[in-house]
Design an enzyme around this catalytic site. Structure first.
Site, mmCIF file in Angstrom:
data_model
loop_
_atom_site.group_PDB
_atom_site.id
_atom_site.type_symbol
_atom_site.label_atom_id
_atom_site.label_comp_id
_atom_site.label_asym_id
_atom_site.label_seq_id
_atom_site.Cartn_x
_atom_site.Cartn_y
_atom_site.Cartn_z
ATOM 1 N N TYR A 49 0.816 -1.220 0.000
ATOM 2 C CA TYR A 49 0.000 0.000 0.000
ATOM 3 C C TYR A 49 0.850 1.271 0.000
ATOM 4 O O TYR A 49 0.381 2.323 0.446
ATOM 5 C CB TYR A 49 -0.956 -0.026 1.195
ATOM 6 C CG TYR A 49 -2.114 -0.980 0.990
ATOM 7 C CD1 TYR A 49 -3.071 -0.734 0.006
ATOM 8 C CD2 TYR A 49 -2.247 -2.124 1.767
ATOM 9 C CE1 TYR A 49 -4.121 -1.602 -0.200
ATOM 10 C CE2 TYR A 49 -3.308 -3.003 1.565
ATOM 11 C CZ TYR A 49 -4.248 -2.733 0.582
ATOM 12 O OH TYR A 49 -5.297 -3.593 0.368
ATOM 13 N N HIS A 115 -8.356 -7.361 -1.886
ATOM 14 C CA HIS A 115 -7.572 -6.487 -2.759
ATOM 15 C C HIS A 115 -7.417 -7.171 -4.112
ATOM 16 O O HIS A 115 -7.263 -8.387 -4.174
ATOM 17 C CB HIS A 115 -6.179 -6.279 -2.142
ATOM 18 C CG HIS A 115 -5.216 -5.609 -3.078
ATOM 19 N ND1 HIS A 115 -5.096 -4.244 -3.146
ATOM 20 C CD2 HIS A 115 -4.355 -6.120 -4.003
ATOM 21 C CE1 HIS A 115 -4.183 -3.935 -4.069
ATOM 22 N NE2 HIS A 115 -3.724 -5.061 -4.600
HETATM 23 P P1 IDP Z 1 -8.864 -0.473 -3.852
HETATM 24 O O1 IDP Z 1 -8.669 -1.513 -2.785
HETATM 25 O O2 IDP Z 1 -10.262 -0.509 -4.420
HETATM 26 O O3 IDP Z 1 -7.801 -0.507 -4.917
HETATM 27 P P2 IDP Z 1 -7.585 1.987 -2.891
HETATM 28 O O4 IDP Z 1 -8.093 3.360 -3.185
HETATM 29 O O5 IDP Z 1 -6.331 1.542 -3.577
HETATM 30 O O6 IDP Z 1 -8.787 0.962 -3.156
HETATM 31 O O7 IDP Z 1 -7.374 1.904 -1.314
HETATM 32 C C1 IDP Z 1 -6.705 0.814 -0.729
HETATM 33 C C2 IDP Z 1 -7.470 0.370 0.485
HETATM 34 O O8 IDP Z 1 -7.422 1.406 1.465
HETATM 35 C C3 IDP Z 1 -8.961 0.134 0.235
HETATM 36 O O9 IDP Z 1 -9.229 -1.177 -0.238
HETATM 37 C C4 IDP Z 1 -9.561 0.383 1.591
HETATM 38 O O10 IDP Z 1 -9.487 -0.777 2.420
HETATM 39 C C5 IDP Z 1 -8.642 1.453 2.169
HETATM 40 N N1 IDP Z 1 -9.242 2.774 1.978
HETATM 41 C C6 IDP Z 1 -9.285 3.489 0.825
HETATM 42 N N2 IDP Z 1 -9.926 4.671 1.014
HETATM 43 C C7 IDP Z 1 -10.277 4.695 2.324
HETATM 44 C C8 IDP Z 1 -10.957 5.653 3.140
HETATM 45 O O11 IDP Z 1 -11.373 6.720 2.687
HETATM 46 N N3 IDP Z 1 -11.149 5.299 4.455
HETATM 47 C C9 IDP Z 1 -10.708 4.132 4.982
HETATM 48 N N4 IDP Z 1 -10.058 3.207 4.238
HETATM 49 C C10 IDP Z 1 -9.842 3.480 2.927
HETATM 50 MG MG MG Z 2 -5.820 0.080 -4.917
#
Ligand code: IDP
Ligand code: MG
Length: 147
Positions: A49, A115
């Site tokens: 991440y 993920h």
């Molecule tokens: P994704 O998993 O759909 O690719 P990303 O934007 O890459 O989404 O974010 C990685 C992970 O971080 C998400 O799966 C989620 O668990 C967490 N996450 C993303 N945005 C938020 C938020 O606004 N609040 C809390 N957790 C978040």
């Molecule tokens: Mg992502």
């Protein structure tokens, strides 16, 4: 043929959804070529991440995905990266479409079950976080002509 990395976050395993979720990818026709259950180290979690380092949800996200075992899989198939993202659904389960994994089973953004890699470059990098080349299987599939 593309490869993509999927990992089920700790709540998927604890909710007994491992088989149900993996079956979504299998039923779509993607080929399972690697699979393992493990506890992520802090270093692995950070590397997965890294793009979110500095955001407010980064520390709780790391705590959550290192809080219990995860299940990681590599799926192979035509356009495997976008196809798997589509099966997974939007990041926020409350707006994820019904029929997607997050839309059907997810509750909160933080605990959105799993993920899936979002690009071929990230897929290659993320696969290497979990698997050595010798752990990725090469095998013929009896249904290959139908996929
Ligand atoms: P994704 O998993 O759909 O690719 P990303 O934007 O890459 O989404 O974010 C990685 C992970 O971080 C998400 O799966 C989620 O668990 C967490 N996450 C993303 N945005 C938020 C938020 O606004 N609040 C809390 N957790 C978040
Ligand atoms: Mg992502």
């Amino acid at each position: 043929m593309q490869r993509t990395l999927v990992f089920l976050k700790p709540n998927s395993i604890q909710r007994n959804l491992t088989g149900t979720i993996l079956s979504r990818f299998e039923q779509k026709g993607l080929k399972l070529v690697a699979l393992k259950m493990l506890n992520l180290t802090e270093e692995q979690a950070r590397s997965l991440y890294a793009e979110h380092d500095g955001k407010d949800f980064f520390p709780p996200l790391l705590r959550f995905i290192t809080s219990g075992p995860v299940v990681a899989a590599v799926f192979e198939g035509r356009d495997a990266v976008p196809v798997c993202r589509k099966l997974v659904g939007s990041t926020d389960p409350s707006v994820a479409e019904p029929g997607t994994i997050r839309g059907d089973f997810g509750s909160t953004v933080r605990k959105n079950l799993l993920h899936a890699s979002d690009s071929r470059e990230n897929a290659d990098r993320e696969i290497r976080v979990f698997f050595g080349e010798s752990e990725i299987m090469n095998y013929d599939c009896c249904l290959e002509e139908q996929l």
